[in-house]
Write a protein that holds these residues in place. Structure first.
Motif, PDB file in Angstrom:
ATOM      1  N   ASP A 150       0.843  -1.201   0.000  1.00  0.00           N
ATOM      2  CA  ASP A 150       0.000   0.000   0.000  1.00  0.00           C
ATOM      3  C   ASP A 150       0.875   1.247   0.000  1.00  0.00           C
ATOM      4  OD1 ASP A 150      -2.336  -1.488   0.112  1.00  0.00           O
ATOM      5  OD2 ASP A 150      -2.394  -1.472   2.300  1.00  0.00           O
ATOM      6  N   THR A 169      -4.823  -7.999   4.150  1.00  0.00           N
ATOM      7  CA  THR A 169      -4.126  -7.702   2.896  1.00  0.00           C
ATOM      8  C   THR A 169      -3.552  -8.945   2.230  1.00  0.00           C
ATOM      9  OG1 THR A 169      -3.577  -5.460   3.655  1.00  0.00           O
ATOM     10  CG2 THR A 169      -2.224  -6.373   1.889  1.00  0.00           C
ATOM     11  N   ARG A 227       2.353  -1.556   4.518  1.00  0.00           N
ATOM     12  CA  ARG A 227       1.392  -0.451   4.485  1.00  0.00           C
ATOM     13  C   ARG A 227       2.069   0.870   4.125  1.00  0.00           C
ATOM     14  NH1 ARG A 227      -3.847  -2.601   4.919  1.00  0.00           N
ATOM     15  NH2 ARG A 227      -4.138  -3.755   6.861  1.00  0.00           N
ATOM     16  N   TYR A 233       1.148   2.178  -5.079  1.00  0.00           N
ATOM     17  CA  TYR A 233       0.485   0.902  -4.799  1.00  0.00           C
ATOM     18  C   TYR A 233       1.071  -0.158  -5.717  1.00  0.00           C
ATOM     19  CZ  TYR A 233      -3.287  -2.523  -4.235  1.00  0.00           C
ATOM     20  OH  TYR A 233      -4.012  -3.668  -3.989  1.00  0.00           O
ATOM     21  N   GLY A 273      -3.823   3.053  -5.466  1.00  0.00           N
ATOM     22  CA  GLY A 273      -4.603   2.239  -4.543  1.00  0.00           C
ATOM     23  C   GLY A 273      -5.314   1.095  -5.242  1.00  0.00           C
TER      24      GLY A 273
END
Length: 340
Positions: A150, A169, A227, A233, A273
């Motif tokens: 991310d 995730t 993250r 992304y 994203g």
């Protein structure tokens, strides 16, 4: 077809927009814990807002789409099953195995449909990788490398509700390992780091994780997630065999730059994203759900499939916590109804 959408947050809004445009969907009933949010979306789409979940079932719908907080998934799945309604639900079914198994049992007892939202099964790149493996193009598969990164962390208040990095995730990567290769994970060794933003430590979570996984045919796989990938992304899967190798997620928007003098430059517009990266896949999975409800195709991802991905995530969490290798046979729910 009349569909009830329970939850109108970020992904619920995306799904409601998609469904409202589908030729087989006549109308939607939308509801959310934030009533004003559901009302606003219903007004924008020309659909109906309901004051609560009870009305979704009382007013009469042909199917239900669940996009609420994960803590509500299992109860809503069970309620829909008892009402004889087909359900599409965002992953996971629940944040633990007992809750997952109970919801699956209710669906199977009722004989209804539960399709889980693992959208990568509808992505062109992963579909191409599956075809390359199954066709024999790669020869004997020996190594798989999967990653999900991310660009920026989620809100701090959401972390304690997420289930953690493995369940929230990496569960997508675990699902893809099974779906692409056609093999089950038999053991894992996992580690995690909370050296990043302090909110992860406060939530008992990690911001970066890695796992080594062994498949039932001896193939070795690694899966990593973070993250805090400032470049953008990044979702990829590399599959290497004795004859060839392929990669999912390598294009002109992949947020990575080569240090080689003749290597490709950094992406001008990297992915930001998952909603952007997997937009077409999200639309395709809902189109598939409508076909499933109409009896036009088999369920592409039922509750048993989702259970197996969660079992891998659970094994990784145990491995990280106890600092040991974990065999999947140690966890309940091992009888798989997988469709490969």
């Amino acid at each position: 077809m009349r569909i009830g959408v329970i939850g109108t947050g970020r992904i619920g809004t995306i799904h409601a927009n998609t469904l409202s445009r589908h030729r087989e969907v006549g109308s939607l009933i939308l509801t959310d814990a934030d009533g004003a949010r559901a009302q606003e979306l219903a007004h924008r789409l020309g659909e109906t807002a309901a004051p609560g979940v009870d009305e979704i079932f009382k007013w009469g719908v042909d199917a239900v789409v669940i996009t609420t907080a994960t803590s509500a998934h299992a109860e809503l799945i069970g309620r829909a099953a008892r009402s004889g309604l087909p359900v599409f639900c965002e992953k996971p079914i629940a944040l633990d195995l007992p809750g997952t198994l109970q919801a699956i049992a209710e669906v199977e007892t009722a004989g209804t449909i539960l399709q889980m939202g693992f959208q990568r099964r509808f992505d062109a790149g992963y579909t191409g990788a599956r075809e390359a493996v199954r066709s024999g193009r790669l020869g004997r598969l020996h190594t798989v490398r999967a990653l999900t990164s991310d660009q920026a962390p989620p809100p701090a208040e959401w972390l304690p509700l997420s289930g953690g990095l493995y369940r929230d995730t990496l569960i997508h990567d675990f699902d893809m390992l099974r779906w692409v290769t056609g093999h089950e994970v038999v053991d894992v060794y996992a580690a995690g780091s909370d050296a990043g933003p302090p909110m992860f430590r406060a939530a008992g979570d990690v911001d970066t994780a890695a796992a080594v996984l062994t498949l039932d045919d001896g193939t070795l796989a690694t899966a990593t997630a973070t993250r805090v990938n400032g470049a953008g992304y990044d979702v990829r899967m590399e599959l290497a065999g004795e004859l060839d190798q392929v990669v999912v997620g390598l294009d002109d928007r992949t947020p990575i730059a080569s240090t080689e003098p003749t290597g490709p430059p950094a992406a001008d517009k990297p992915w930001t994203g998952f909603l952007e990266r997997f937009g077409p896949a999200y639309e395709a999975e809902l189109a598939a759900f409508i076909e499933v409800v109409r009896g036009e195709r088999a369920n592409p991802c039922d509750g048993r499939e989702a259970l197996q991905a969660l079992r891998v995530a659970e094994a990784c969490e145990v491995s990280r916590r106890e600092r040991r290798a974990v065999r999947l046979a140690e966890l309940p729910g091992g009888t798989s109804a997988a469709v490969f």
